[in-house]
Design a protein around this motif. Structure first.
Motif, PDB file in Angstrom:
ATOM      1  N   PRO B 135       0.829  -1.210   0.000  1.00  0.00           N
ATOM      2  CA  PRO B 135       0.000   0.000   0.000  1.00  0.00           C
ATOM      3  C   PRO B 135       0.859   1.254   0.000  1.00  0.00           C
ATOM      4  O   PRO B 135       1.912   1.280   0.651  1.00  0.00           O
ATOM      5  N   THR B 136       0.445   2.268  -0.745  1.00  0.00           N
ATOM      6  CA  THR B 136       1.170   3.537  -0.769  1.00  0.00           C
ATOM      7  C   THR B 136       0.176   4.682  -0.587  1.00  0.00           C
ATOM      8  O   THR B 136      -1.027   4.452  -0.549  1.00  0.00           O
ATOM      9  N   GLN B 137       0.699   5.897  -0.509  1.00  0.00           N
ATOM     10  CA  GLN B 137      -0.185   7.064  -0.377  1.00  0.00           C
ATOM     11  C   GLN B 137      -1.088   7.199  -1.592  1.00  0.00           C
ATOM     12  O   GLN B 137      -2.156   7.806  -1.509  1.00  0.00           O
ATOM     13  N   GLY B 139      -2.175   4.517  -3.500  1.00  0.00           N
ATOM     14  CA  GLY B 139      -2.916   3.287  -3.778  1.00  0.00           C
ATOM     15  C   GLY B 139      -2.063   2.061  -3.511  1.00  0.00           C
ATOM     16  O   GLY B 139      -1.891   1.666  -2.362  1.00  0.00           O
ATOM     17  N   TYR B 219       6.662   4.749  -0.763  1.00  0.00           N
ATOM     18  CA  TYR B 219       5.429   4.948   0.020  1.00  0.00           C
ATOM     19  C   TYR B 219       4.675   6.213  -0.364  1.00  0.00           C
ATOM     20  O   TYR B 219       3.498   6.343  -0.067  1.00  0.00           O
ATOM     21  N   SER B 240       8.794  -3.163   7.175  1.00  0.00           N
ATOM     22  CA  SER B 240       7.547  -2.383   7.107  1.00  0.00           C
ATOM     23  C   SER B 240       6.455  -3.045   7.941  1.00  0.00           C
ATOM     24  O   SER B 240       5.715  -2.375   8.661  1.00  0.00           O
ATOM     25  N   GLU B 278      -4.605  -3.242   6.173  1.00  0.00           N
ATOM     26  CA  GLU B 278      -4.072  -2.577   4.983  1.00  0.00           C
ATOM     27  C   GLU B 278      -2.559  -2.481   5.019  1.00  0.00           C
ATOM     28  O   GLU B 278      -1.913  -2.406   3.983  1.00  0.00           O
ATOM     29  N   LEU B 279      -1.990  -2.471   6.208  1.00  0.00           N
ATOM     30  CA  LEU B 279      -0.563  -2.163   6.333  1.00  0.00           C
ATOM     31  C   LEU B 279       0.343  -3.388   6.338  1.00  0.00           C
ATOM     32  O   LEU B 279       1.553  -3.268   6.368  1.00  0.00           O
TER      33      LEU B 279
END
Lengths: 336, 336
Positions: B135-137, B139, B219, B240, B278-279
């Motif tokens: 996951p990134t900022q 999407g 990210y 992460s 999500e993380l």
């Protein structure tokens, strides 16, 4: 202890003297015995100092240096074509005994190359390493190397382990647990350098080597010192910073997702903001270059005043503990 | 499309068939056309199936396999001395056309070695790679390799870039931006392999190569596909995960730090828990092995039922899109 004098490369970092000068003046007020030498374009620096009243100029000297090393300058370029750079002049003040430490927020590659050239490494050390404290579930872990050395041999990793162990002791850890960062904890895991470094470390006496640790183990606090090559360390540190920023952003977005969430958020955000600083350690606390005949601190290029002040505080601590001399004593015993 | 049949290595992972059997039964209910072959110790598996009522046994077959590959078995050992392992038999079902995909939560190194041995790589591909969505900022970003290949040449990184680009397209990205993970974004940065891979990628036509990305840039969502060697990718992914777990823990601790904080926390925690899944993407969504003549999914060893179900869903998606055939078509154009 003699009076601590720190040479400051006033021209480095994303904000340069506009951030560094006020940070230095604030540190002088905080530490009444501290002396600083601000190195860089004297006219600009003096004009920025003049904006503050009550500055004890007996403890704040400006040393003119005409040239600036840019963030995209190659290390070789910094070495050869800019003999009068603020970074180099700051390091020369340490070499000449005028200052006991240097703090710079400038180009990392250039700082590493110039430090090695001007100050020289300690006997037995091939390459200096960059080390910083990373927050873990158990407190802190000292991670090295953080980007100074992208291609490392097993012997380099071994030297990093010894240096990391001593640096952790100086900063307060008793008999620090030293681990190699790897993709698994079994003996068969890892690339060639890591496997060979493990066999060197297993034979090292007087070092509390505990074996391999994985990326998640690092954050669980399984080791006090974690050793890796500079490529891996840099990726780990920067991705962790990026993830922490992303999570903070998502939490804020979550608390803006509905009216009820917004009300809860108003109450919760002050608590959550306290976390932010803790989670981007290098940005806030700076990193040390270890393995040199002198103390050099790297402040994050994007650090604000608080970050630069943290780097100065860490330099003071290393001066008090005389890190290079203690490292030298231990290296004599440990190195192959 | 023909009926999707997936071979399941029922013996892998930290929880083995006790987690995998219920996850499979739940997926059969979710996808009425799905067929599964559970491979492993049939007596145990049948007894676990018998605990559930209403299972459509016409779509759920058990194939006996006596041996189990342990988490600490060496890949070479898995290849040579366990011809009847559940992992190997599952892969052979794919090779023989009985199933179109294999899902395993077992030993990653063994799965990679056996997949390569049983299924073979696509023409022009030296080594399969492991890829997962992070996951990134912005999407998601598809990261590879994640630990299959700890020592990589520039040519391997180039192949990973081509495979990652196609895999991202299959999973929905239009003209995915492909980047190399590095310690800086300037041309001079990086180790030898990364610098050389960059020059190969700059010459590649039809690939949307955008240059270097750093750990924090990943990210920030600067690229859709991020390429690195398996050592770096594994460290990035696991650190992460470790950091996300640590932050979640700290937030809970923060909300327990006082009575007022506890009350705010009671309101905020449900929101924050939504973040957790999500993380830790690989744990929850599984990773694909790409570059093989067949579809192989790796579920996280510590994944629970939801994680294993996500891996089955991803396998279904890759069957629908016929990922290996699409990869083959593109590789013919791109490879050197």
């Amino acid at each position: 202890m003699s009076v601590p004098i720190i040479a400051i490369d006033a021209m480095g970092g994303d904000f340069g003297p506009h951030c560094i000068v006020p940070a230095c003046i604030s540190c002088l007020a905080e530490y009444p015995s501290l002396h600083l030498v601000l190195v860089g374009q004297s006219e600009l620096i003096e004009s920025l100092i003049a904006r503050h009243s009550g500055v004890d100029r007996a403890r704040l000297r400006v040393e003119h240096a005409d040239e600036i090393i840019g963030m995209s300058d190659q290390p070789a370029q910094a070495l050869r074509s800019k003999p009068g750079s603020s970074m180099r002049v700051s390091l020369e003040l340490v070499r000449d005994g005028v200052a006991q430490a240097c703090v710079s927020a400038g180009n990392t590659g250039a700082l590493m190359a110039l430090s090695r050239h001007v100050l020289k490494t300690l006997p037995g050390i091939d390459r200096p390493a960059m080390i910083a404290a990373v927050p873990t579930q158990a407190g802190f872990c000292h991670l090295l190397d953080l980007g100074a050395n992208v291609d490392c041999s097993a012997e380099h990793l071994y030297q990093f382990a010894v240096m990391g162990s001593v640096a952790a002791e100086v900063l307060g850890a008793a008999r620090p647990r030293v681990a190699l960062l790897n993709v698994g904890t079994e003996d068969i895991k890892g690339n060639q350098q890591v496997k060979l470094a493990a066999s060197l470390l297993q034979q090292a006496e007087g070092l509390n080597y505990i074996g391999f640790v994985e990326g998640d183990g690092l954050y669980r606090g399984e080791a006090d010192v974690v050793v890796c090559d500079g490529f891996v360390g840099n990726v780990l540190l920067k991705s962790s910073e990026g993830l922490a920023v992303m999570i903070a952003g998502r939490i804020e977005a979550l608390f803006n997702s509905s009216l009820v969430a917004r009300m809860v958020g108003l109450l919760a955000l002050p608590l959550l903001r306290r976390l932010r600083g803790e989670l981007t350690p290098a940005k806030h606390n700076g990193a040390s270059l270890v393995g040199l005949q002198g103390i050099v601190l790297k402040s994050h290029g994007a650090a604000g005043q608080e970050g630069f002040k943290s780097a100065i505080r860490r330099a003071l601590r290393e001066i008090e503990e005389d890190l290079p001399r203690r490292l030298q004593g231990r290296l004599d015993k440990h190195l192959l």
